[in-house]
Design a protein around this motif. Structure first.
Motif, PDB file in Angstrom:
ATOM      1  N   PHE A   1      32.255  26.059  30.214  1.00 28.30           N
ATOM      2  CA  PHE A   1      33.011  25.336  31.240  1.00 28.30           C
ATOM      3  C   PHE A   1      34.473  25.746  31.101  1.00 28.30           C
ATOM      4  N   VAL A   2      34.953  26.521  32.080  1.00 28.03           N
ATOM      5  CA  VAL A   2      36.324  27.009  32.073  1.00 28.03           C
ATOM      6  C   VAL A   2      37.106  26.174  33.077  1.00 28.03           C
ATOM      7  N   HIS A   3      38.201  25.563  32.604  1.00 31.76           N
ATOM      8  CA  HIS A   3      38.919  24.636  33.476  1.00 31.76           C
ATOM      9  C   HIS A   3      40.393  24.542  33.118  1.00 31.76           C
TER      10      HIS A   3
ATOM     11  N   GLY B   1      24.956  14.492  30.652  1.00 29.65           N
ATOM     12  CA  GLY B   1      24.667  14.845  29.263  1.00 29.65           C
ATOM     13  C   GLY B   1      24.536  16.331  29.013  1.00 29.65           C
ATOM     14  N   VAL B   2      25.218  17.133  29.819  1.00 29.61           N
ATOM     15  CA  VAL B   2      25.150  18.586  29.695  1.00 29.61           C
ATOM     16  C   VAL B   2      26.015  19.039  28.510  1.00 29.61           C
ATOM     17  N   ALA B   3      25.439  19.842  27.646  1.00 25.38           N
ATOM     18  CA  ALA B   3      26.193  20.418  26.523  1.00 25.38           C
ATOM     19  C   ALA B   3      26.914  21.664  27.022  1.00 25.38           C
ATOM     20  N   TYR B   4      28.188  21.787  26.681  1.00 20.64           N
ATOM     21  CA  TYR B   4      28.959  22.939  27.125  1.00 20.64           C
ATOM     22  C   TYR B   4      30.104  23.216  26.155  1.00 20.64           C
ATOM     23  N   ASP B   5      30.527  24.470  26.157  1.00 21.69           N
ATOM     24  CA  ASP B   5      31.732  24.872  25.448  1.00 21.69           C
ATOM     25  C   ASP B   5      32.861  24.821  26.462  1.00 21.69           C
ATOM     26  N   GLU B   6      33.951  24.218  26.063  1.00 25.06           N
ATOM     27  CA  GLU B   6      35.086  24.005  26.955  1.00 25.06           C
ATOM     28  C   GLU B   6      36.169  25.039  26.681  1.00 25.06           C
ATOM     29  N   ARG B   7      36.766  25.540  27.754  1.00 18.42           N
ATOM     30  CA  ARG B   7      37.810  26.554  27.606  1.00 18.42           C
ATOM     31  C   ARG B   7      38.932  26.310  28.608  1.00 18.42           C
TER      32      ARG B   7
ATOM     33  N   ALA C   1      34.572  17.711  37.810  1.00 19.54           N
ATOM     34  CA  ALA C   1      33.487  18.573  37.323  1.00 19.54           C
ATOM     35  C   ALA C   1      33.124  18.213  35.883  1.00 19.54           C
ATOM     36  N   LYS C   2      34.121  17.945  35.057  1.00 11.91           N
ATOM     37  CA  LYS C   2      33.878  17.559  33.663  1.00 11.91           C
ATOM     38  C   LYS C   2      33.116  16.239  33.600  1.00 11.91           C
ATOM     39  N   ALA C   3      33.518  15.280  34.414  1.00  9.94           N
ATOM     40  CA  ALA C   3      32.818  13.995  34.472  1.00  9.94           C
ATOM     41  C   ALA C   3      31.375  14.188  34.944  1.00  9.94           C
ATOM     42  N   PHE C   4      31.180  15.075  35.905  1.00 10.92           N
ATOM     43  CA  PHE C   4      29.846  15.394  36.407  1.00 10.92           C
ATOM     44  C   PHE C   4      28.959  15.895  35.269  1.00 10.92           C
TER      45      PHE C   4
ATOM     46  N   CYS D   1      43.922  19.622  36.426  1.00 10.80           N
ATOM     47  CA  CYS D   1      43.365  19.789  37.774  1.00 10.80           C
ATOM     48  C   CYS D   1      42.384  18.649  38.083  1.00 10.80           C
ATOM     49  N   SER D   2      42.593  17.963  39.201  1.00  3.80           N
ATOM     50  CA  SER D   2      41.732  16.826  39.545  1.00  3.80           C
ATOM     51  C   SER D   2      40.287  17.265  39.819  1.00  3.80           C
ATOM     52  N   THR D   3      40.104  18.414  40.428  1.00  3.54           N
ATOM     53  CA  THR D   3      38.747  18.907  40.678  1.00  3.54           C
ATOM     54  C   THR D   3      38.049  19.234  39.363  1.00  3.54           C
ATOM     55  N   CYS D   4      38.793  19.793  38.425  1.00  2.35           N
ATOM     56  CA  CYS D   4      38.225  20.098  37.107  1.00  2.35           C
ATOM     57  C   CYS D   4      37.823  18.807  36.391  1.00  2.35           C
ATOM     58  N   LYS D   5      38.620  17.765  36.543  1.00  2.00           N
ATOM     59  CA  LYS D   5      38.294  16.468  35.931  1.00  2.00           C
ATOM     60  C   LYS D   5      36.996  15.926  36.510  1.00  2.00           C
TER      61      LYS D   5
END
Length: 115
Positions: free
Chosen positions: A3-5, A23-29, A15-18, A9-13
C-alpha cells in the motif's frame, strides 16, 4: 500487499480505512519518503490495464506547476516513467499492489476485487 500512499491525503486515508476495516494485511510505504522507482513503476504499469497518464497525479500542484498536461503527449513512455520516478508528488495515489495486479487511485469497487 503493498500500500503506497501519502498520509496527509484524504483519499489515501479512506483507502487505508477500507483495507483496515476488511482486515487486509499490507506493507505500508510513504510515497514521498520512498518514491516508487523507475523499475517498479514500469512493472506496475505493465501489470495494469491503465493508460500511463493514470499514474500521474493530474490534480497535484507539482503536475500543474510543471505544465505536464501539455508535455506528456510529446514524451515517450520511458521518459514519463523516468519523470514519475523522480518525485512521489507526481504519482497518483494511493497504489495497491498484490504481485499480480495493481490499482492506482482509490475506487472502492476496483479495490474490492483485489481484497
Amino acid at each position: 500487499m503493498l500500500f503506497v500512499h501519502y498520509p496527509k491525503c484524504s483519499t489515501c486515508k479512506k483507502a487505508k480505512a477500507f483495507l483496515d476495516d476488511r482486515g487486509v494485511a499490507y506493507d505500508e510505504r510513504h510515497i514521498v519518503e520512498e518514491n516508487p522507482t523507475f523499475d517498479e513503476l514500469k512493472k506496475w504499469y505493465e501489470m495494469s490495464d491503465y493508460p500511463l497518464k493514470r499514474f500521474f497525479n493530474t490534480s497535484g500542484m507539482r503536475y500543474r506547476e510543471m505544465g505536464l498536461k501539455d508535455k506528456l503527449a510529446h514524451m515517450s513512455e520511458e521518459e514519463q516513467l523516468e519523470l514519475l520516478s523522480t518525485d512521489g508528488m507526481l504519482v497518483k495515489r494511493p497504489i495497491l499492489v498484490d504481485g499480480e495486479r495493481v490499482r492506482v487511485g482509490f475506487k472502492e469497487k476496483e479495490w474490492e476485487e483485489m481484497v
